[in-house]
Write a protein that holds these residues in place. Structure first.
Motif, PDB file in Angstrom:
ATOM      1  N   ARG A   6      44.204 -65.494 -16.779  1.00  0.00           N
ATOM      2  CA  ARG A   6      44.115 -64.049 -16.581  1.00  0.00           C
ATOM      3  C   ARG A   6      43.987 -63.732 -15.084  1.00  0.00           C
ATOM      4  O   ARG A   6      43.697 -64.625 -14.276  1.00  0.00           O
ATOM      5  CB  ARG A   6      42.926 -63.473 -17.340  1.00  0.00           C
ATOM      6  CG  ARG A   6      41.564 -63.982 -16.883  1.00  0.00           C
ATOM      7  CD  ARG A   6      40.447 -63.316 -17.679  1.00  0.00           C
ATOM      8  NE  ARG A   6      39.134 -63.747 -17.235  1.00  0.00           N
ATOM      9  CZ  ARG A   6      38.503 -64.818 -17.702  1.00  0.00           C
ATOM     10  NH1 ARG A   6      39.091 -65.577 -18.622  1.00  0.00           N
ATOM     11  NH2 ARG A   6      37.298 -65.144 -17.253  1.00  0.00           N
ATOM     12  N   PRO A   7      44.180 -62.483 -14.703  1.00  0.00           N
ATOM     13  CA  PRO A   7      44.031 -62.111 -13.289  1.00  0.00           C
ATOM     14  C   PRO A   7      42.700 -62.572 -12.722  1.00  0.00           C
ATOM     15  O   PRO A   7      41.647 -62.358 -13.331  1.00  0.00           O
ATOM     16  CB  PRO A   7      44.163 -60.582 -13.313  1.00  0.00           C
ATOM     17  CG  PRO A   7      45.035 -60.308 -14.487  1.00  0.00           C
ATOM     18  CD  PRO A   7      44.629 -61.337 -15.515  1.00  0.00           C
ATOM     19  N   PHE A   8      42.761 -63.210 -11.568  1.00  0.00           N
ATOM     20  CA  PHE A   8      41.574 -63.809 -10.963  1.00  0.00           C
ATOM     21  C   PHE A   8      40.664 -62.738 -10.376  1.00  0.00           C
ATOM     22  O   PHE A   8      41.112 -61.810  -9.710  1.00  0.00           O
ATOM     23  CB  PHE A   8      42.000 -64.788  -9.872  1.00  0.00           C
ATOM     24  CG  PHE A   8      40.861 -65.549  -9.268  1.00  0.00           C
ATOM     25  CD1 PHE A   8      40.218 -66.547  -9.990  1.00  0.00           C
ATOM     26  CD2 PHE A   8      40.421 -65.286  -7.983  1.00  0.00           C
ATOM     27  CE1 PHE A   8      39.175 -67.263  -9.442  1.00  0.00           C
ATOM     28  CE2 PHE A   8      39.377 -65.992  -7.422  1.00  0.00           C
ATOM     29  CZ  PHE A   8      38.756 -66.986  -8.155  1.00  0.00           C
ATOM     30  N   ASP A   9      39.374 -62.884 -10.621  1.00  0.00           N
ATOM     31  CA  ASP A   9      38.394 -61.925 -10.126  1.00  0.00           C
ATOM     32  C   ASP A   9      37.317 -62.680  -9.366  1.00  0.00           C
ATOM     33  O   ASP A   9      36.733 -63.630  -9.890  1.00  0.00           O
ATOM     34  CB  ASP A   9      37.771 -61.156 -11.294  1.00  0.00           C
ATOM     35  CG  ASP A   9      36.675 -60.213 -10.819  1.00  0.00           C
ATOM     36  OD1 ASP A   9      36.997 -59.223 -10.141  1.00  0.00           O
ATOM     37  OD2 ASP A   9      35.492 -60.485 -11.112  1.00  0.00           O
ATOM     38  N   GLU A  58      30.699 -65.306  -6.561  1.00  0.00           N
ATOM     39  CA  GLU A  58      30.752 -65.021  -7.991  1.00  0.00           C
ATOM     40  C   GLU A  58      32.215 -64.849  -8.359  1.00  0.00           C
ATOM     41  O   GLU A  58      32.916 -64.014  -7.769  1.00  0.00           O
ATOM     42  CB  GLU A  58      29.960 -63.762  -8.331  1.00  0.00           C
ATOM     43  CG  GLU A  58      29.947 -63.441  -9.818  1.00  0.00           C
ATOM     44  CD  GLU A  58      29.049 -62.260 -10.149  1.00  0.00           C
ATOM     45  OE1 GLU A  58      29.059 -61.836 -11.316  1.00  0.00           O
ATOM     46  OE2 GLU A  58      28.346 -61.779  -9.250  1.00  0.00           O
ATOM     47  N   ALA A  59      32.708 -65.649  -9.294  1.00  0.00           N
ATOM     48  CA  ALA A  59      34.149 -65.619  -9.577  1.00  0.00           C
ATOM     49  C   ALA A  59      34.433 -66.239 -10.933  1.00  0.00           C
ATOM     50  O   ALA A  59      33.563 -66.840 -11.574  1.00  0.00           O
ATOM     51  CB  ALA A  59      34.922 -66.366  -8.490  1.00  0.00           C
ATOM     52  N   ASP A  60      35.705 -66.095 -11.334  1.00  0.00           N
ATOM     53  CA  ASP A  60      36.166 -66.753 -12.548  1.00  0.00           C
ATOM     54  C   ASP A  60      36.302 -68.250 -12.288  1.00  0.00           C
ATOM     55  O   ASP A  60      36.196 -68.713 -11.147  1.00  0.00           O
ATOM     56  CB  ASP A  60      37.519 -66.170 -12.976  1.00  0.00           C
ATOM     57  CG  ASP A  60      37.385 -64.746 -13.499  1.00  0.00           C
ATOM     58  OD1 ASP A  60      36.335 -64.431 -14.097  1.00  0.00           O
ATOM     59  OD2 ASP A  60      38.322 -63.949 -13.291  1.00  0.00           O
ATOM     60  N   ALA A  61      36.565 -68.987 -13.356  1.00  0.00           N
ATOM     61  CA  ALA A  61      36.691 -70.442 -13.255  1.00  0.00           C
ATOM     62  C   ALA A  61      37.690 -70.813 -12.155  1.00  0.00           C
ATOM     63  O   ALA A  61      38.772 -70.232 -12.046  1.00  0.00           O
ATOM     64  CB  ALA A  61      37.146 -71.009 -14.594  1.00  0.00           C
ATOM     65  N   ALA A  62      37.310 -71.780 -11.332  1.00  0.00           N
ATOM     66  CA  ALA A  62      38.160 -72.159 -10.210  1.00  0.00           C
ATOM     67  C   ALA A  62      37.790 -73.551  -9.734  1.00  0.00           C
ATOM     68  O   ALA A  62      36.720 -74.082 -10.043  1.00  0.00           O
ATOM     69  CB  ALA A  62      38.013 -71.160  -9.058  1.00  0.00           C
ATOM     70  N   ARG A  63      38.708 -74.138  -8.961  1.00  0.00           N
ATOM     71  CA  ARG A  63      38.468 -75.436  -8.327  1.00  0.00           C
ATOM     72  C   ARG A  63      38.555 -75.257  -6.813  1.00  0.00           C
ATOM     73  O   ARG A  63      39.537 -74.702  -6.299  1.00  0.00           O
ATOM     74  CB  ARG A  63      39.497 -76.465  -8.782  1.00  0.00           C
ATOM     75  CG  ARG A  63      39.327 -77.847  -8.124  1.00  0.00           C
ATOM     76  CD  ARG A  63      40.370 -78.827  -8.651  1.00  0.00           C
ATOM     77  NE  ARG A  63      40.280 -80.133  -8.014  1.00  0.00           N
ATOM     78  CZ  ARG A  63      39.451 -81.117  -8.381  1.00  0.00           C
ATOM     79  NH1 ARG A  63      38.639 -80.927  -9.404  1.00  0.00           N
ATOM     80  NH2 ARG A  63      39.445 -82.278  -7.745  1.00  0.00           N
ATOM     81  N   PHE A  64      37.540 -75.709  -6.099  1.00  0.00           N
ATOM     82  CA  PHE A  64      37.494 -75.650  -4.639  1.00  0.00           C
ATOM     83  C   PHE A  64      37.683 -77.072  -4.110  1.00  0.00           C
ATOM     84  O   PHE A  64      36.905 -77.970  -4.470  1.00  0.00           O
ATOM     85  CB  PHE A  64      36.145 -75.106  -4.157  1.00  0.00           C
ATOM     86  CG  PHE A  64      35.911 -73.651  -4.473  1.00  0.00           C
ATOM     87  CD1 PHE A  64      35.862 -72.718  -3.450  1.00  0.00           C
ATOM     88  CD2 PHE A  64      35.755 -73.222  -5.784  1.00  0.00           C
ATOM     89  CE1 PHE A  64      35.644 -71.378  -3.731  1.00  0.00           C
ATOM     90  CE2 PHE A  64      35.541 -71.889  -6.073  1.00  0.00           C
ATOM     91  CZ  PHE A  64      35.489 -70.957  -5.049  1.00  0.00           C
ATOM     92  N   SER A  65      38.687 -77.272  -3.271  1.00  0.00           N
ATOM     93  CA  SER A  65      38.980 -78.604  -2.756  1.00  0.00           C
ATOM     94  C   SER A  65      38.997 -78.595  -1.238  1.00  0.00           C
ATOM     95  O   SER A  65      39.645 -77.749  -0.622  1.00  0.00           O
ATOM     96  CB  SER A  65      40.340 -79.105  -3.268  1.00  0.00           C
ATOM     97  OG  SER A  65      40.374 -79.133  -4.676  1.00  0.00           O
ATOM     98  N   ARG A  66      38.310 -79.549  -0.664  1.00  0.00           N
ATOM     99  CA  ARG A  66      38.365 -79.777   0.781  1.00  0.00           C
ATOM    100  C   ARG A  66      38.953 -81.167   0.976  1.00  0.00           C
ATOM    101  O   ARG A  66      38.243 -82.178   0.905  1.00  0.00           O
ATOM    102  CB  ARG A  66      36.982 -79.647   1.412  1.00  0.00           C
ATOM    103  CG  ARG A  66      36.993 -79.781   2.940  1.00  0.00           C
ATOM    104  CD  ARG A  66      35.823 -79.039   3.539  1.00  0.00           C
ATOM    105  NE  ARG A  66      35.592 -79.366   4.947  1.00  0.00           N
ATOM    106  CZ  ARG A  66      36.306 -78.880   5.966  1.00  0.00           C
ATOM    107  NH1 ARG A  66      37.309 -78.033   5.727  1.00  0.00           N
ATOM    108  NH2 ARG A  66      36.018 -79.229   7.201  1.00  0.00           N
TER     109      ARG A  66
END
Length: 322
Positions: free
Chosen positions: A34-37, A54-62
């Protein structure tokens, strides 16, 4: 203060850029169709960056490539305090799962990734690694380690960080500077505790206890001008050569460690404001520097500005945010 809010999938890339500019360069990949919030709010407390995501499910990669291309300035130690949702952080081959109410430690100088499998809310604290004054080995050991609200120093640290994140916007610069020092002290304690809690034999050596004793001795005698490798070796009934040998795996020489810790103490004291603030030379002498010119050269080499410029920057509203 920095604030970014996005509620349109087409703008997810913009939010990705906002996180990278405000916190540390990362790649953000939404894990929802769905649209990311998302919402990001960030403040400075002295040399500590406090951010709430604060956000929807996500993956943060460095990634390693991203670190090489966009290093993000001075290496930082990061602590994520999970308010809502779960987080799974991977770094150095280790995996740490954090439930609401817990925290996790990571190091921005090396690749890591964080998965938030559902909508989440987290507080992120970043500050320069060198300000913790702990060995590189301990930083590596503490990375990708989670701490629950009832474990170790969690009952003290977690409520403090939660209140600090919620009220970071309300503190004047003078209070923010002092709070930053408290954060650095608490996080150095956290890293030391996590490193000491490693499994027997892991990242340990027969000399680990001796190294810790030497470091404690340095902290206790830091203000004494005569503190030097020769005195330290004599106090621990070892040769100077052996003292240098046991520090080969610490990523810093004994002499450099003494100077580094003295400079950090001076920097903290010079950043404090008040009508009775001591002179630069008085601060230098208090922490064992007997030669003012040597102190000024060493301080500039470490911080990029002279001691007086450092103090003046922190006398300007918002100047402590560097």
């Amino acid at each position: 203060m920095t604030t970014a809010s996005v509620a349109d999938e087409d703008k997810a890339a913009y939010w990705n850029g906002a996180v990278s500019r405000t916190v540390v360069p990362v790649e953000v990949r939404p894990l929802t169709p769905r649209p990311f919030d998302g919402l990001l709010v960030s403040h400075r407390l002295g040399y500590v960056r406090v951010s709430t995501l604060e956000a929807d499910a996500a993956r943060f990669s460095r990634t390693a490539a991203l670190i090489e291309r966009a290093p993000g300035g001075e290496p930082q130690i990061g602590v994520g305090v999970q308010e809502e949702g779960r987080a799974v952080l991977e770094q150095d081959g280790r995996r740490a799962e954090v439930s609401p109410g817990g925290l996790v430690v990571y190091d921005t100088a090396r690749p890591y990734a964080v998965d938030y499998p559902e909508r989440f809310r987290t507080h992120l604290f970043h500050l320069p690694r060198r300000l913790l004054g702990v060995p590189e080995r301990d930083l590596r050991q503490a990375a990708a380690t989670a701490l629950g609200p009832t474990e170790g120093c969690g009952p003290v640290l977690l409520p403090f960080l939660g209140v600090l994140a919620a009220s970071a916007h309300s503190y004047p610069a003078t209070v923010g500077d002092r709070l930053a020092g408290s954060v650095a002290d608490l996080l150095s304690t956290l890293v030391a505790q996590l490193a000491d809690g490693r499994p027997a034999g892991e990242a340990d050596t027969p000399n680990a206890h001796l190294v810790r004793r030497v470091r404690e001795y340095i902290e206790q005698h830091l203000a004494e001008p005569e503190l030097a490798p020769e005195r330290i070796a004599h106090a621990h009934h070892i040769s100077v050569r052996y003292l240098h040998r046991i520090f080969e795996g610490e990523g810093v020489t004994v002499s450099r460690l003494i100077q580094q810790r003295r400079l950090e103490a001076c920097a903290r004291e010079l950043a404090r404001r008040g009508r009775t603030a001591p002179t630069v030379s008085a601060v230098a002498q208090r922490w064992g520097f007997v030669n003012p010119a040597h102190f000024s050269r060493s301080f500039r080499a470490a911080y990029g500005v002279s001691p007086r410029e450092w103090r003046e920057l922190r006398d300007v509203p918002g100047g402590a945010a560097g």
